[in-house]
Every structure is written in structure tokens, then in C-alpha cells.
Design a protein around this motif. Structure first.
Motif, short mmCIF file in Angstrom:
data_model
loop_
_atom_site.label_atom_id
_atom_site.label_comp_id
_atom_site.label_asym_id
_atom_site.label_seq_id
_atom_site.Cartn_x
_atom_site.Cartn_y
_atom_site.Cartn_z
N SER A 63 0.84 -1.21 0.00
CA SER A 63 0.00 0.00 0.00
C SER A 63 0.86 1.25 0.00
O SER A 63 0.63 2.19 -0.77
N VAL A 64 1.86 1.27 0.90
CA VAL A 64 2.72 2.44 1.00
C VAL A 64 3.43 2.69 -0.33
O VAL A 64 3.55 3.83 -0.78
N LEU A 65 3.84 1.59 -0.96
CA LEU A 65 4.50 1.70 -2.26
C LEU A 65 3.57 2.39 -3.27
O LEU A 65 3.95 3.36 -3.93
N ILE A 66 2.36 1.88 -3.38
CA ILE A 66 1.39 2.44 -4.32
C ILE A 66 1.10 3.90 -3.99
O ILE A 66 1.12 4.78 -4.85
N PHE A 67 0.85 4.16 -2.71
CA PHE A 67 0.52 5.53 -2.30
C PHE A 67 1.68 6.47 -2.56
O PHE A 67 1.49 7.64 -2.87
N THR A 68 2.93 5.95 -2.43
CA THR A 68 4.10 6.77 -2.69
C THR A 68 4.17 7.12 -4.18
O THR A 68 4.39 8.29 -4.55
N ILE A 69 3.96 6.09 -5.03
CA ILE A 69 3.95 6.35 -6.47
C ILE A 69 2.87 7.36 -6.82
O ILE A 69 3.08 8.32 -7.56
N GLU A 70 1.66 7.16 -6.24
CA GLU A 70 0.55 8.07 -6.49
C GLU A 70 0.92 9.50 -6.09
O GLU A 70 0.69 10.45 -6.84
N ILE A 109 1.81 8.30 4.32
CA ILE A 109 2.93 7.42 3.93
C ILE A 109 4.19 7.73 4.72
O ILE A 109 5.05 6.86 4.89
N LEU A 110 4.31 8.94 5.23
CA LEU A 110 5.53 9.37 5.90
C LEU A 110 5.94 8.48 7.08
O LEU A 110 7.12 8.09 7.17
N PRO A 111 5.00 8.14 8.01
CA PRO A 111 5.42 7.38 9.21
C PRO A 111 6.14 6.09 8.87
O PRO A 111 7.05 5.67 9.58
N PHE A 112 5.71 5.46 7.78
CA PHE A 112 6.34 4.20 7.39
C PHE A 112 7.83 4.38 7.13
O PHE A 112 8.66 3.62 7.63
N TYR A 113 8.17 5.44 6.40
CA TYR A 113 9.58 5.70 6.08
C TYR A 113 10.35 6.16 7.31
O TYR A 113 11.51 5.81 7.50
N LEU A 114 9.68 6.95 8.15
CA LEU A 114 10.32 7.43 9.38
C LEU A 114 10.70 6.26 10.28
O LEU A 114 11.78 6.22 10.85
#
Lengths: 343, 343, 343, 343
Positions: A63-70, A109-114
Motif C-alpha cells: 500500500s505504501v508503495l502504491i501511495f508513494t507512487i501516487e 505514507i511518511l510514518p512508514f519511512y520514518l
């Protein structure tokens, strides 16, 4: 490059009407968001969480991947927006990134990367932010945007009603505190504690965890609950009337368009297409649209028929009475006069 | 002296629009009142009260001082009010002192001085009166005054609905008393006690502290709760419709003013200023105001355009048909007639 | 055969107005359905069930028999429907059998026969389906059909309001879960569990079985309950306004018919009968109908009277001023002119 | 004798406007009824009952005496009613005695006499009937009669809404019974028992004495409570809109009277008196009445002013253009023509 960017923009922003691909991506994103919300809810069930924990994590990464691309695609193509001022390559994109919808897209999406960079971030805090994904649905929901529009237009009167409600809560909680504090020092330990009772009572939720027991407290509670009936219903009533007003206005807008389209007596294919798109944007049902179209056509023909009839009647009258059909002068006499003088 | 009095009056009463000083004083007083209300609420929290007791007292002394100065200034300058009848130096001020707002101003400072003179005055009684300070905000709130206005205008119908509600409460509490008294002699010990149940049930708060247990009591409670759905909603409905009616009326008032202002086709700076002040007094948002202005201008120009068009058409017609544009007479013929006779 | 089928159709479908037999059958079926519903309810009372068990069974067999005959008769005669497309002997009947009302008719009798063939069918499941018999009343109730019509017309706005409500429930339950989970791990064990709290609170039912105890939870609950006041009232308000709009529209339809009927100044027996039938179909009370009729007659006569008066006034004016009553010309002078020239 | 009867009738029935004595008797009776209701309520308080028992009894005897005299006087003078058909000495009075108000008058005094003749009559039964005295107030309350009128006019739509509510209660209680019966055999012992839960939940009272505990039960309860939001609000909404419609209609009736009264430009003393009485009958406040009067006068004068202005403009135009002010003919030319021909 510029063409691809334009295409990306159209697919993501207004693509759902024109491109088949745009429609597919819309449905895919709506499904993904809905599944995300569903999984955040299900994950809190211990039995489900224990068994499918790994699957939930994989889906989260996906999901995070898709949302990041979006998100990247949206920011990249934002400068194609012809109506707004996001044209300059850098500042236009920064501006777009500061719009509420873009901020939500980032926050979810930010918290995932943090959590990858900084270890020891609270996992629960991340979950709360994942729930914000539900607001990504707002982009696709006309009812949500309608509600926001109504809230914006009625903001003055609703905030006025809320201010009155707020004052009533303060007065109610203070009165009940002074009446009940001695009898129930724990339940009504302070005015802020009494506020909990006041809100629960005035919204008529009435859990029953805090209840006045003294005679004075019960009399006050009675008066407060009867008074609050009117005050509490105010924001609800204003919102409901605003909502139904907005729906009527949308209908009127559509009626105006129909009125213009049938000026020439027929609705050609171009007009029909335009009306159909308008109908979908305004959220009017097909039945209603058909009803509006027919009643407008009826009115138009009725009016024309009446006008024709009136003209016909006038002309018949004129013939019968030897009069000018325009100013009711006795034409015959005038002509005879003319002849008489020319003779 | 008279000048200072007049200035004091303007600053305190209508100063928020004209004087920068007036605006500042308004903001200062609103903040002070809000802080007072906040501190009365916080003071009841034992932990806060214990630690900051001295600070609360100092703030109280400071507040009373300010409110006393405000009260004296208001009474002193009251005779400057040009609209009312408070002109005579002594009786005018007494009259002002008896208005509801002035009485509230007095009541919220009086207990402090009384507790200094008379020892042994109950401190809790003083706290209740301090809470009345929240009503001092009414002066600055247009929503509160709007509500009072609606209550005043709808007073007849609302009191009618309350009378019906009152009768229903009496009947409901009596019926449930006779049905439940034997089964629950403590909860339904008397009709006044049953009234507590009736009000809690009819307002749909439903704490659950008193519940009918007999079959007859439950049947009665069911009928009463269904009947009360309609009766209880009456005052709420009347208040809400009155509120929305009052808002519409304000809008119409503003529309009338706009209509008058654009009679000459332009809105000059004086008119704009007047409209702006009116807008703020009536509580209309800037967007709404702009919308009203534009639709009015549109209408005006549309009408003028139509009138011009009709006139033009008439004149063209007249030229084409040799007719008088005013009465449709064949002018040519008339002129020829004239020439003919003068020849 | 075809005649009997037609008669059966008329008696069952629209018979309640025309045939005495149709009326009797309607009343009989309504009574039978009501008794069925009553008995399903009473059967759950252990004391009643024990004593009258055999009678209930006999009544059940009798009811199923009647409903079966009714169902077969309806399917058999369905092809007589002149408005719909159920004309072909086989497919027309299949089509009818798939309409919602016909499916309900089937479902409420099927379990009885199934339990005879297949042993071991759960008796409780059968009871649930017997309760569906209450929906057979829909056919005879104009209020139910009115509600369905309103729901259909307002479906867009109501589903929009429900979508917003749904999102608010998700957000509310998630927030309260994160606030209360640690303090009350059992009551708020998961978000789905917190949803129960959210719905009970937002509909203001407020049982009091699950209550937030932490300060953060109480603050969130307060905000949620105040916000939900407006959101929750939306579908209710839309439904109520749709209902009252539909009632007004029915009234207007009737008014139009009355207007047409009194065009000639009198309401003859044929017109009266037609109006009466219309009135019953639209569910307008006799008093209202009389009121509409009289006010229409009044208006008609008033208009005629005014027209006559205006005509009379014009003619008097004309006589007094020697003018043509149609164009205000000084007729006398014209005539004198004519005479003068002919002299 | 006949005169005294007529006077009695006027004093009792419509006396409150004309006779000072009638007004006094009205106030006395209203006070007596209110005290009766108050004492029935207070009597149920054990402490009050013990101490003042004898006084209550004396007051009861006194009240019954007065109500008996009132009842006899009303029946005796009923045949003076000019509008109804109670003229015949015997049957007219019997007819009056069967009207709802007269029956209430009888029922509230009868038990007292019965308890004297027949010993062993239940005292509690008598108390219930004494409470009916509250309905004697209906005669004096315009709000109660307004509500009854609204209920009568909206009876069809309200009963339709109640029918739908009734069906929903049956379905809801049956569903919850099947879902919860096994888990809570006592709370949901039968469908009638489950109805208590359904009504408490659907009216959003939510005592919390019976709560679903199974997952299926909670899901059903959630759906039922959300659905009932709209259905339950229907009767309330219809009643509120009917109430406000009735109030508007009363206002229009008054406006019509005002309109007729100011046709001649002034409101003389006779007209003022008539308007005032009308105002009180219709329950319109003095302020509203003044507002209606002024706006009507304004409109009247505005129209007259406009008409005068238009006439003036026409005449000026005529003078400027040598035209007949009535038909726009060039009068000068015509006159010159006349002179020319006479010359």
C-alpha cells in the motif's frame, strides 16, 4: 515528457470521466484505500492479528508503495493544472504540496519511512496516522465535498449555535457542580468533571454513569435537559436545511442548463452529452434529470402554443372588426379615408 | 468633561468599529471575562486550586477592580446614549442601572465588596455569582443577541409547545406513579419523584437510574416515549425554523440595502463603507455579501439591457413601418395628411 | 376461463375499489396476516406457547393453505396486468414471480413445505421467515408505499448522508480505541468493539454498558457526540422533508384535477366519482378535499367576477367619454368626422 | 329566567372577553384547576400527605362543590349556544353532555359522589380520575387547541408514519429476539419482552437495562438504531411542520383582516376593536400585529403613491408632447384638425 505529464495529470485528476485507464485507476485506488481502512480495523482484533500478522505487514508495504507512487505522480503532474497557479516548476509543486489533500497524501505514507530511519518510533502512533487514509476517499466522494461546502456556507450560523451551546454547557456544568458536589464529591469533583455530565445529558446520550441525586440537582438537570432540547437541535437543523438548500441549488443549476439547451426546441447529441456530464457532476439521478427535461419541454411548447394562439386570435379579431392587428385601429376606415382623400 | 464622557461612551458602547482604543478595550474585556470563567472552572480542580490559590485570588482582585472601573464608566457615560431616554443626570443613570446588562455588571462585582464588609459570607455563593460573568460576553456576541431575538419573536409558539410538554409531563408522571408505585416504592415514591423519570425519559436522555419493571409500567413508558417524540421536538423545531427565518430576514435586509446602493449603477466608497458596516452588524459573511452584490448588479444590468433592447426594437419597427414609436400610429400617413391639409 | 382469470386478477389486484368480493378478500387477507404476525409474537411467550401450542399449529397450517391459494391465484392471473409486460403465458408469469412482492409471497410459505419434505430443518429459521409475512401488509398500505417512494427519490442524498455517517463512525471508533484501549482492555478490545460504543453514542441511545473513563477518552467522546448531533440528524431531516414534499405533491396533483373538473363551473356526478377515487388513491382526507374544492370554486368565480366587472367598467367609461371600449379612441369624434367628410 | 341563563352562558363560554365577571370566573377556575393538579401531585409525597391530610380533604370537597356548580351551570345554559344545535330543552342538553369537554367535566366530579354512595371504592382509582382535571385547562388554552387542530389535519400522514414505526418495532424486536434469546434467556424471554428493548432503543432513550451482548445482536442493534433515526423523526417532523404551517395560516388570516380594515386608509375605533379581538383569538403577539399593520399601510400608500406618480408622469408627458393622456393621441393636432375643418 510534457505529454506524459499531461496524461498523468488527466488520469489522476479528472481522468475518471474521459480515460478508461483513469476509471480503472480510480477504482483500484478506492479499493486499496477501503482495504487499508478495513485492515487497520481488523488488525486490532487479537485473533486476526495473531494469525495474519505477516500478511498485514506485506499489504502495508504494498500500500505504501502504491501511495508513494501516487503521491509522486500527483506532485510531478500538479503543474498541469490549468485553473490554479501551480505553473512554475518548483514553487507550483511546493504550493500543491501544501494543499490539504496533498498533505493528507503525504502524512499517510511518511510514518512508514520514518520508522525505517528512526528506530524506536511508537507503532501505535503510526497506526493512528494510517487511519487518516480514510480521508483519501474524500477526493472521490461527492457527498463529502457537498457536506464540506454546506459547512463552509453555514459556518457563521453553525458557529453561532455552537457558541450558545458552549455557554449553556459552562452554565449547566457550574450549576450542577454547586448542587451536587457535596452529595457526590467523586462524580462531581470539579466543574470540568461536571462538564462530562453536562455534555452527556445535553446531547441526550445519557450513559447513566453520573446522575444527580439531590432534589436541587434533579430540578436543575430537568431544566437543563428541556432547555438543551432546543439549543442542541439548532446546529442539526441549520446543517439539514443547508444541505437540502444546496441540493435544491444544484437542481436549479441543472434546470438552467436544460432550459438553455432546449431554447431551439431540440436537444442534440452535443447538448445531451454536456447535460449528462453536468448531471453526474451535480449528483442528480437519471430519473430526476428526465423529469426536469420533460417538464421544461412541456413548458416551452405550452408557452409557444399560447403565443401562437393569442396571435391567431388577434388576427381573427382584426379580420372580423376591420382593425389593424397591432394597434387595434380601424384599418378599413383609415384606408377608406386614404382613398377618400386621394380620390 | 462632557467631551471625555462622550468619548468614554463611544469607546465602551459602539467603540469597536470607530476607535482603535475601543477595539483594544473590547478585546481586553472579552479576554478578561473569558479568563475569569476559565479560572472559576479551574479553581474547582483540587490539584490546581491547592497550588495556585494565591494567584487566583490576586487575579480575582484585579478583575473586580477592572470590572468596577468599567461599571462606573458605563453608568457615568450612560446619559450620552442618544437613542434612549437616559438623558437626565440622575434618573437617566438610575434607569440605565436597571437594564439587564447593567444589573449583571453590578451583580458580578458586588459579592466581592460585600464579603469584605460582612464577614462570614458563604464563599461558594460568591463563586456562583462569579460565574454569571459569562453573561457579560452577551454584549459582544451577535449570535447570542440573535438567539434572544428569535426567542422573543417565537415566544408565543414556544411557550405554547412548553405548556403542552408540561401537561404531558404531569400526565406521564402520574400514570407511571400509579403503575409502578407498588412494585418500586422507592424509585417511584411520589409523583414529583416520578417526574424525574418522566423528564429523563421524554427528553430521551434515559440515564437508567429509574426504570419501570411492571408490564403495565413498560407499556405506559412505551406509549409515553413514542408520544413525546413529537411533542418534545416541537420547541426545537420552532426555534430552528425561527432561527433560519431570522437569518433569511437579515439577508433580505442586506439585499435591500445593496439594491438601493446600486440604483445609480456604481457602488462608490461611501456606499461601500456603509454596506460593509451593515454586513458586520447583520453577521453576513464576505462571500455571501459579494454574491448578493453581483447577482443584484447582474439583475440590474439585465433589466436595463432588456429595456434598451425593447426600445431599440420598437424604434426599428417604427422606422420600418412608418409608425410613431410611442403609439404605433402610422406617422407618415399623419404627416402626409398634415401636408395635404396645409397644402 | 379467461374471464375467470380476469375476474381473479381484478379481485386480487385492484378489487378493493370496484368489487364487494374484492373488498371482503382484502379485509380477510389483512386480518389473516395481522393474526399471523400476532401469533408469531405470542408464540414466543412460554406460558402461551405451552397451552395453545396445538392451536397455533392448526392456525399455521390454515394460513399456509390460504397463502398458497393466494400465491397460485396471483401467479395464474398475473398475465392479465394491462400495464406491465407479463402477457406471455409462461415468461410473463416467471417475470411476475421475480417481483419483490411475489418473492415475499413465496418465501413466507416455502419453509412450511420444505420442513415436510426435508426433516431436521431448524424450526427457528422457519419462524424468522414467518415473520416476513408482516411485509405482505405493504401491498395494502399507502403509507408504506409512500415511504418507499420517498426513499427512492431521496436515495442519493440519504446515501450521501449515510456515507458521511459511516466515515464518522470509523474515525470515532478508531480514536476512542486508541484513547481507551489501555485503560479498559476488555470494553475497548478492538476497533470493531469500539464501533459498538460509537454507534450507541452517536445515535444518542447511550446504554451505558461501555463508557470512556480516561480524560482523553471523555474529551473525544464529548467532541464526537456534539459533532454527531448534526451528522446523525441529516438522514432524518432529508427523509422528513422528502416525506412532506411528497405529501404536498400529491395534494397539488389533486388540486390540478379539481381545477380541471370545475372548468365548466359545476362538478357533475362523473367528475365527483373520479375525484373521489383520486382522493383515496392519493391519501387525501375528505376535509382537505372539500377545502381544495371550495377554494378553487371561489377563485374561479372571483376571477370571472373581476373580469366581468372590468369589462363593465370599461363600457361605462366608454359611454361616459364617447370612446371606443376597445382602443379608447374618441368614437364620437371619429363618427362626427366621418359624417363631416361624407357631408 | 331566560336572561339569567343567557348571562350565565356568556360568562362561562365566551365571557372572558366581554364581562369583567366572566374574566374573574375564568381566572378563578384556572387557579382552582391548577391547585387541584398541584395538590394531587403533592398528596403523593408521604411527608406532606401525613401533615396536611385534612386540609387536602377539605380542599377536595370545596373543589368538587365548585366543579359541580360549574357543570350544572354549563349544562343548564348550553341551549343558549347559537351556533350549535343544542336548542331543544332536553335533547339539546343531553347532546351537550356528550361532548368531550362536558364528559371530562362530569368524570372529574363523579367519583367523589360515587365513593359516598358505594363504600369500598378504591381510593387510588379516584385519584387517577382527579388528575384528569388537568384536561379542564384545555378549554382555556389556545396552544392545546392549536395542537389538537394540527393533529387532526395531519392525522393521515402522522398515522402513516406511526404505522411504519409500528412495523419497524415488530421487525426489530423479532430479529433481536432470535439473535439474543439464547445468550440472554431472561432479558429477551419473548418477542413482547424484546419489544421493550426495541422501543427504548428506537426512541434513543436507551436506559441500559436490556442490552444485546452477542455479536449478531450488536450488529442488528446498530442497524436498527441507525434506521430508526429517520423513521422516528418522521412524526416529529410532520407535527412540527404542521404546527408552523398552522401558525402561518393564523397570521395570514389576520393579515387579510388588516388588509380589509385599511382599504379606506384609516383604522377607526370599531375596526381596531375587531382587529384586537381577532388578534387575541388567533394568538398573535401585539408586536407582530403592529408589524403587520404598518407593513400593510406602507404597501397601500406605496401603491397609491406609485399610481399617482404614474398618472402625473403621463400628464406631464402629454403636455410636453401635445398628446391625450389617456390614449396617447396627438391631441393638439386633432384639435387643430377640428378647428381646421370647422374653419
Amino acid at each position: 515528457m510534457s505529454n506524459i505529464r499531461k496524461l498523468t495529470y488527466e488520469i489522476l485528476e479528472i481522468g475518471n470521466k474521459q480515460h478508461t485507464l483513469g476509471k480503472a485507476i480510480d477504482i483500484f485506488l478506492i479499493s486499496l484505500i477501503s482495504l487499508n481502512v478495513l485492515f487497520v480495523i481488523l488488525e486490532t482484533l487479537p485473533s486476526v492479528s495473531a494469525e495474519y500478522h505477516r500478511w498485514f505487514y506485506r499489504f502495508e508495504v504494498f500500500s505504501v508503495l502504491i501511495f508513494t507512487i501516487e503521491y509522486i505522480a500527483r506532485v510531478w503532474s500538479a503543474i498541469e493544472d490549468t485553473e490554479s497557479q501551480h505553473h512554475r516548476p518548483f514553487w507550483g509543486r511546493v504550493r500543491y504540496m501544501l494543499t490539504p489533500m496533498a498533505l493528507i497524501d503525504l502524512i499517510v505514507i511518511l510514518p512508514f519511512y520514518l520508522s525505517m530511519i528512526v528506530t524506536g518510533v511508537d507503532l501505535r502512533f503510526m497506526r493512528v496516522l494510517r487511519l487518516l487514509r480514510v480521508f483519501k476517499l474524500t477526493r472521490y466522494s461527492s457527498s463529502m465535498s457537498l457536506l464540506l461546502q454546506v459547512l463552509h456556507r453555514q459556518s457563521r450560523s453553525i458557529s453561532a449555535a455552537l457558541f450558545v451551546l458552549f455557554m449553556l454547557i459552562i452554565v449547566a456544568s457550574s450549576l450542577i457542580y454547586f448542587a451536587e458536589h457535596k452529595a457526590q464529591p467523586e462524580a462531581f469533583s470539579s466543574i470540568p468533571a461536571a462538564m462530562w455530565w453536562a455534555i452527556v445529558t445535553m446531547t441526550t446520550v445519557g450513559y447513566g454513569d453520573v446522575i444527580p441525586v439531590t432534589v436541587m440537582g434533579k430540578i436543575m438537570a430537568s431544566i437543563i435537559s428541556i432547555m438543551s432540547l432546543g439549543i442542541v437541535a439548532l446546529p442539526a437543523g441549520l446543517l439539514a436545511s443547508g444541505f437540502s438548500e444546496a441540493l435544491k441549488q444544484r437542481r436549479r443549476t441543472y434546470e438552467k442548463m436544460v432550459h438553455m439547451a432546449i431554447q431551439d426546441g431540440v436537444v442534440d447529441s452535443v447538448e445531451e452529452k454536456a447535460l449528462n456530464q453536468m448531471r453526474e457532476t451535480l449528483g442528480i439521478s437519471k430519473e430526476d434529470a428526465a423529469h426536469i427535461l420533460h417538464s421544461n419541454l412541456d413548458q416551452k411548447f405550452e408557452k409557444e402554443f399560447e403565443r401562437d394562439l393569442a396571435q391567431l386570435r388577434k388576427e381573427i379579431d382584426a379580420v372580423l372588426h376591420d382593425r389593424c392587428p397591432h394597434c387595434d385601429h380601424n384599418v378599413k376606415w383609415l384606408e377608406r379615408r386614404k382613398k377618400g382623400t386621394s380620390e
